[in-house]
Design a protein around this motif. Structure first.
Motif, PDB file in Angstrom:
ATOM      1  N   MET A 148       0.817  -1.208   0.000  1.00  0.00           N
ATOM      2  CA  MET A 148       0.000   0.000   0.000  1.00  0.00           C
ATOM      3  C   MET A 148       0.853   1.261   0.000  1.00  0.00           C
ATOM      4  O   MET A 148       0.497   2.280  -0.549  1.00  0.00           O
ATOM      5  N   THR A 149       1.995   1.188   0.661  1.00  0.00           N
ATOM      6  CA  THR A 149       2.867   2.361   0.727  1.00  0.00           C
ATOM      7  C   THR A 149       4.205   2.075   0.048  1.00  0.00           C
ATOM      8  O   THR A 149       5.231   2.598   0.449  1.00  0.00           O
ATOM      9  N   GLU A 150       4.193   1.223  -0.976  1.00  0.00           N
ATOM     10  CA  GLU A 150       5.404   0.969  -1.730  1.00  0.00           C
ATOM     11  C   GLU A 150       5.898   2.276  -2.350  1.00  0.00           C
ATOM     12  O   GLU A 150       5.106   3.079  -2.841  1.00  0.00           O
ATOM     13  N   GLY A 151       7.196   2.480  -2.304  1.00  0.00           N
ATOM     14  CA  GLY A 151       7.752   3.684  -2.870  1.00  0.00           C
ATOM     15  C   GLY A 151       7.880   4.832  -1.904  1.00  0.00           C
ATOM     16  O   GLY A 151       8.313   5.917  -2.288  1.00  0.00           O
ATOM     17  N   TYR A 152       7.491   4.617  -0.641  1.00  0.00           N
ATOM     18  CA  TYR A 152       7.618   5.672   0.368  1.00  0.00           C
ATOM     19  C   TYR A 152       9.013   5.675   0.983  1.00  0.00           C
ATOM     20  O   TYR A 152       9.255   6.405   1.940  1.00  0.00           O
ATOM     21  N   GLY A 153       9.915   4.874   0.451  1.00  0.00           N
ATOM     22  CA  GLY A 153      11.275   4.826   0.950  1.00  0.00           C
ATOM     23  C   GLY A 153      11.462   3.747   2.004  1.00  0.00           C
ATOM     24  O   GLY A 153      10.573   2.931   2.263  1.00  0.00           O
ATOM     25  N   THR A 154      12.635   3.744   2.624  1.00  0.00           N
ATOM     26  CA  THR A 154      12.974   2.738   3.635  1.00  0.00           C
ATOM     27  C   THR A 154      13.022   3.297   5.050  1.00  0.00           C
ATOM     28  O   THR A 154      12.843   2.559   6.014  1.00  0.00           O
ATOM     29  N   THR A 155      13.244   4.586   5.189  1.00  0.00           N
ATOM     30  CA  THR A 155      13.301   5.186   6.530  1.00  0.00           C
ATOM     31  C   THR A 155      11.925   5.225   7.164  1.00  0.00           C
ATOM     32  O   THR A 155      11.755   4.846   8.337  1.00  0.00           O
ATOM     33  N   PHE A 156      10.932   5.677   6.412  1.00  0.00           N
ATOM     34  CA  PHE A 156       9.582   5.763   6.956  1.00  0.00           C
ATOM     35  C   PHE A 156       9.061   4.427   7.476  1.00  0.00           C
ATOM     36  O   PHE A 156       8.564   4.366   8.607  1.00  0.00           O
ATOM     37  N   PRO A 157       9.147   3.320   6.711  1.00  0.00           N
ATOM     38  CA  PRO A 157       8.634   2.057   7.252  1.00  0.00           C
ATOM     39  C   PRO A 157       9.316   1.636   8.553  1.00  0.00           C
ATOM     40  O   PRO A 157       8.669   1.065   9.435  1.00  0.00           O
ATOM     41  N   ARG A 158      10.617   1.929   8.684  1.00  0.00           N
ATOM     42  CA  ARG A 158      11.318   1.554   9.911  1.00  0.00           C
ATOM     43  C   ARG A 158      10.843   2.397  11.093  1.00  0.00           C
ATOM     44  O   ARG A 158      10.665   1.871  12.203  1.00  0.00           O
ATOM     45  N   LEU A 159      10.609   3.660  10.870  1.00  0.00           N
ATOM     46  CA  LEU A 159      10.086   4.510  11.946  1.00  0.00           C
ATOM     47  C   LEU A 159       8.644   4.139  12.276  1.00  0.00           C
ATOM     48  O   LEU A 159       8.239   4.149  13.444  1.00  0.00           O
ATOM     49  N   ARG A 160       7.875   3.808  11.263  1.00  0.00           N
ATOM     50  CA  ARG A 160       6.494   3.364  11.481  1.00  0.00           C
ATOM     51  C   ARG A 160       6.466   2.093  12.313  1.00  0.00           C
ATOM     52  O   ARG A 160       5.673   1.977  13.265  1.00  0.00           O
ATOM     53  N   ASP A 161       7.335   1.155  11.991  1.00  0.00           N
ATOM     54  CA  ASP A 161       7.393  -0.088  12.764  1.00  0.00           C
ATOM     55  C   ASP A 161       7.818   0.184  14.203  1.00  0.00           C
ATOM     56  O   ASP A 161       7.308  -0.435  15.146  1.00  0.00           O
ATOM     57  N   ALA A 162       8.740   1.117  14.380  1.00  0.00           N
ATOM     58  CA  ALA A 162       9.204   1.450  15.732  1.00  0.00           C
ATOM     59  C   ALA A 162       8.091   2.090  16.552  1.00  0.00           C
ATOM     60  O   ALA A 162       8.043   1.925  17.782  1.00  0.00           O
ATOM     61  N   ALA A 163       7.173   2.804  15.891  1.00  0.00           N
ATOM     62  CA  ALA A 163       6.049   3.430  16.604  1.00  0.00           C
ATOM     63  C   ALA A 163       5.035   2.408  17.075  1.00  0.00           C
ATOM     64  O   ALA A 163       4.282   2.660  18.024  1.00  0.00           O
ATOM     65  N   GLY A 164       4.978   1.244  16.437  1.00  0.00           N
ATOM     66  CA  GLY A 164       4.130   0.145  16.882  1.00  0.00           C
ATOM     67  C   GLY A 164       2.654   0.484  16.940  1.00  0.00           C
ATOM     68  O   GLY A 164       2.075   1.001  15.982  1.00  0.00           O
ATOM     69  N   ALA A 165       2.041   0.227  18.093  1.00  0.00           N
ATOM     70  CA  ALA A 165       0.598   0.389  18.248  1.00  0.00           C
ATOM     71  C   ALA A 165       0.159   1.838  18.072  1.00  0.00           C
ATOM     72  O   ALA A 165      -0.985   2.105  17.672  1.00  0.00           O
ATOM     73  N   VAL A 166       1.040   2.772  18.354  1.00  0.00           N
ATOM     74  CA  VAL A 166       0.683   4.182  18.213  1.00  0.00           C
ATOM     75  C   VAL A 166       0.340   4.488  16.754  1.00  0.00           C
ATOM     76  O   VAL A 166      -0.604   5.230  16.466  1.00  0.00           O
ATOM     77  N   TRP A 167       1.096   3.907  15.833  1.00  0.00           N
ATOM     78  CA  TRP A 167       0.804   4.126  14.414  1.00  0.00           C
ATOM     79  C   TRP A 167      -0.548   3.539  14.036  1.00  0.00           C
ATOM     80  O   TRP A 167      -1.335   4.158  13.319  1.00  0.00           O
ATOM     81  N   ARG A 168      -0.833   2.362  14.541  1.00  0.00           N
ATOM     82  CA  ARG A 168      -2.136   1.744  14.244  1.00  0.00           C
ATOM     83  C   ARG A 168      -3.277   2.542  14.860  1.00  0.00           C
ATOM     84  O   ARG A 168      -4.359   2.647  14.269  1.00  0.00           O
ATOM     85  N   ASP A 169      -3.054   3.121  16.038  1.00  0.00           N
ATOM     86  CA  ASP A 169      -4.072   3.974  16.655  1.00  0.00           C
ATOM     87  C   ASP A 169      -4.367   5.191  15.783  1.00  0.00           C
ATOM     88  O   ASP A 169      -5.505   5.679  15.754  1.00  0.00           O
ATOM     89  N   TYR A 170      -3.364   5.660  15.103  1.00  0.00           N
ATOM     90  CA  TYR A 170      -3.498   6.828  14.227  1.00  0.00           C
ATOM     91  C   TYR A 170      -4.204   6.475  12.922  1.00  0.00           C
ATOM     92  O   TYR A 170      -5.248   7.038  12.579  1.00  0.00           O
ATOM     93  N   THR A 171      -3.665   5.532  12.183  1.00  0.00           N
ATOM     94  CA  THR A 171      -4.204   5.251  10.850  1.00  0.00           C
ATOM     95  C   THR A 171      -5.507   4.452  10.893  1.00  0.00           C
ATOM     96  O   THR A 171      -6.252   4.441   9.911  1.00  0.00           O
ATOM     97  N   GLY A 172      -5.786   3.807  12.017  1.00  0.00           N
ATOM     98  CA  GLY A 172      -7.030   3.061  12.157  1.00  0.00           C
ATOM     99  C   GLY A 172      -7.987   3.696  13.150  1.00  0.00           C
ATOM    100  O   GLY A 172      -8.896   3.030  13.664  1.00  0.00           O
ATOM    101  N   HIS A 173      -7.801   4.971  13.414  1.00  0.00           N
ATOM    102  CA  HIS A 173      -8.615   5.696  14.396  1.00  0.00           C
ATOM    103  C   HIS A 173     -10.102   5.651  14.022  1.00  0.00           C
ATOM    104  O   HIS A 173     -10.464   5.539  12.851  1.00  0.00           O
ATOM    105  N   ALA A 174     -10.953   5.768  15.025  1.00  0.00           N
ATOM    106  CA  ALA A 174     -12.400   5.746  14.792  1.00  0.00           C
ATOM    107  C   ALA A 174     -12.833   6.854  13.828  1.00  0.00           C
ATOM    108  O   ALA A 174     -13.763   6.659  13.033  1.00  0.00           O
ATOM    109  N   PHE A 175     -12.181   8.008  13.887  1.00  0.00           N
ATOM    110  CA  PHE A 175     -12.504   9.083  12.947  1.00  0.00           C
ATOM    111  C   PHE A 175     -12.286   8.611  11.513  1.00  0.00           C
ATOM    112  O   PHE A 175     -13.134   8.820  10.638  1.00  0.00           O
ATOM    113  N   VAL A 176     -11.163   7.968  11.269  1.00  0.00           N
ATOM    114  CA  VAL A 176     -10.830   7.481   9.930  1.00  0.00           C
ATOM    115  C   VAL A 176     -11.811   6.397   9.493  1.00  0.00           C
ATOM    116  O   VAL A 176     -12.304   6.397   8.355  1.00  0.00           O
TER     117      VAL A 176
END
Length: 228
Positions: free
Chosen positions: A1-29
């Motif tokens: 889904m986010t192919e081409g967004y580089g390699t740094t972003f996915p590593r930081l996203r993975d490091a954020a863990g559940a916080v990232w999922r809380d953001y992108t899967g928020h009830a508002f979204v």
């Protein structure tokens, strides 16, 4: 889904863990995806997001002054242009349909969640270096791209939030995400070397990125509060 967004972003996203999922899967979204989000919540969010984007554009302009190469400057300047002349336009058009002028948007008082997020990003740039600022900026840029790409797969005819979804899932915004991803990768390699995770600076970037992501969650919480 986010192919081409580089390699740094996915590593930081993975490091954020559940916080990232809380953001992108928020009830508002999710309620936006389902078309069950109250219009009052969407418009309240959109007005505050207009103000956010004004400060966000200023932060990207600050990145021009923090850059070390002309290529870095060009990407940051192009992002300012996309924010001011394209993304903000969506907010102005949608709010105009509800009887709100751009002057009304600009003069709206900032919600505390907006103040907290925008000032955190600007402080990251003023007190830190180019990487600090990019790490604070990336969750918004990449997160909206990820959300827009996912929601764009489910948009049916007549969806009330189709314009918003199309903006962030569309080719132009996805290209912005790819360009910012490449910018981030190049900036990390230039400043931290080929193995950034082994450097002291990496933990700082993870903290910046995760903190900004938490503030994104708070921004969605604010959006839902306008429905009450």
């Amino acid at each position: 889904m986010t192919e081409g967004y580089g390699t740094t972003f996915p590593r930081l996203r993975d490091a954020a863990g559940a916080v990232w999922r809380d953001y992108t899967g928020h009830a508002f979204v999710e309620r936006l995806r389902e078309a069950s989000l109250p219009r009052a919540a969407f418009l309240g969010y959109l007005v505050q997001d207009y103000i956010f984007l004004v400060h966000f554009a200023r932060a990207w302009a600050l990145a021009v002054t923090k850059a070390e190469t002309v290529d870095e400057m060009r990407t940051c300047a192009a992002t300012v242009d996309a924010l001011v002349n394209t993304e903000i336009g969506l907010h102005v058009r949608t709010c105009a349909e509800a009887g709100l002028s751009e002057a009304d948007l600009f003069e709206t008082a900032e919600h505390p969640a907006n103040l907290a997020y925008t000032r955190y990003v600007l402080d990251a740039g003023h007190s830190g270096d180019f990487l600090d600022l990019l790490a604070a900026l990336a969750p918004c840029v990449m997160g909206y791209g990820e959300i827009g790409a996912r929601l764009g797969q489910d948009v049916a005819d007549g969806h009330p939030y189709a314009d918003w979804i199309a903006t962030y899932g569309g080719k132009e915004y996805q290209q912005v995400c790819r360009e910012v991803g490449a910018l981030f990768d190049g900036a990390v390699a230039r400043r931290l070397g080929p193995a950034p995770e082994t450097t002291p600076g990496w933990d700082r970037l993870c903290h910046r990125f995760t903190t900004a992501t938490r503030l994104e969650v708070g921004f969605w919480d604010m959006g839902l509060s306008f429905a009450r």
